[in-house]
Design a protein around this motif. Sequence first.
Motif, PDB file in Angstrom:
ATOM      1  N   LYS A 241      54.830  28.694 -26.088  1.00  0.00           N
ATOM      2  CA  LYS A 241      56.250  28.811 -26.429  1.00  0.00           C
ATOM      3  C   LYS A 241      56.806  27.426 -26.730  1.00  0.00           C
ATOM      4  O   LYS A 241      56.297  26.423 -26.239  1.00  0.00           O
ATOM      5  CB  LYS A 241      57.030  29.431 -25.263  1.00  0.00           C
ATOM      6  N   PRO A 242      57.871  27.342 -27.503  1.00  0.00           N
ATOM      7  CA  PRO A 242      58.459  26.028 -27.793  1.00  0.00           C
ATOM      8  C   PRO A 242      59.198  25.463 -26.583  1.00  0.00           C
ATOM      9  O   PRO A 242      59.744  26.204 -25.769  1.00  0.00           O
ATOM     10  CB  PRO A 242      59.423  26.321 -28.939  1.00  0.00           C
ATOM     11  N   VAL A 243      59.202  24.139 -26.492  1.00  0.00           N
ATOM     12  CA  VAL A 243      59.998  23.449 -25.477  1.00  0.00           C
ATOM     13  C   VAL A 243      61.407  23.307 -26.052  1.00  0.00           C
ATOM     14  O   VAL A 243      61.597  22.691 -27.097  1.00  0.00           O
ATOM     15  CB  VAL A 243      59.398  22.068 -25.159  1.00  0.00           C
ATOM     16  N   THR A 244      62.380  23.884 -25.380  1.00  0.00           N
ATOM     17  CA  THR A 244      63.751  23.874 -25.896  1.00  0.00           C
ATOM     18  C   THR A 244      64.510  22.631 -25.423  1.00  0.00           C
ATOM     19  O   THR A 244      64.113  21.971 -24.457  1.00  0.00           O
ATOM     20  CB  THR A 244      64.516  25.128 -25.449  1.00  0.00           C
ATOM     21  N   ASN A 245      65.605  22.341 -26.090  1.00  0.00           N
ATOM     22  CA  ASN A 245      66.456  21.224 -25.686  1.00  0.00           C
ATOM     23  C   ASN A 245      67.024  21.431 -24.286  1.00  0.00           C
ATOM     24  O   ASN A 245      67.176  20.482 -23.522  1.00  0.00           O
ATOM     25  CB  ASN A 245      67.592  21.018 -26.681  1.00  0.00           C
ATOM     26  N   ALA A 246      67.347  22.668 -23.954  1.00  0.00           N
ATOM     27  CA  ALA A 246      67.877  22.959 -22.618  1.00  0.00           C
ATOM     28  C   ALA A 246      66.831  22.652 -21.552  1.00  0.00           C
ATOM     29  O   ALA A 246      67.153  22.092 -20.493  1.00  0.00           O
ATOM     30  CB  ALA A 246      68.313  24.410 -22.530  1.00  0.00           C
ATOM     31  N   MET A 247      65.574  23.007 -21.814  1.00  0.00           N
ATOM     32  CA  MET A 247      64.494  22.692 -20.867  1.00  0.00           C
ATOM     33  C   MET A 247      64.381  21.188 -20.669  1.00  0.00           C
ATOM     34  O   MET A 247      64.238  20.709 -19.545  1.00  0.00           O
ATOM     35  CB  MET A 247      63.154  23.225 -21.366  1.00  0.00           C
TER      36      MET A 247
ATOM     37  N   GLN B 208      55.778  25.707 -17.122  1.00  0.00           N
ATOM     38  CA  GLN B 208      56.202  24.486 -17.810  1.00  0.00           C
ATOM     39  C   GLN B 208      55.316  23.349 -17.313  1.00  0.00           C
ATOM     40  O   GLN B 208      55.171  23.146 -16.110  1.00  0.00           O
ATOM     41  CB  GLN B 208      57.666  24.183 -17.533  1.00  0.00           C
TER      42      GLN B 208
END
Length: 104
Positions: A36-42, A93
């Motif tokens: 899955k993509p690493v999001t800015n929120a993460m 993660q």
Amino acid sequence: MWNDKVTLVFPYCVGTDDIGQAIVQETKRMIFAIEKPVTNAMLFYASQFGFKPTLVLHIHSYEYQQEPYIEYRGLRYVIKRVYQQSFEITEIQCELAEGQMYVE
């Protein structure tokens, strides 16, 4: 769907050598996952706790057994956060292990 192969790694101590250093062996299990993509929120929330997620995977919940490391595409990662999204899906993660070299 479940087309990424990852290896869960669990190190354990089998004794000590002549000078008292631990002799460590590893148990490795290959499972299937979805990257899955690493999001800015993460990235934002993780930075508040001092780490930077570089890999996010979804795996089947029943396959995860508290392993601290994962190998994916020739690199070793430290599992930093585990989140059970549903009864069947767990999100992992990970952060690239320090001093990481390519593994076999």
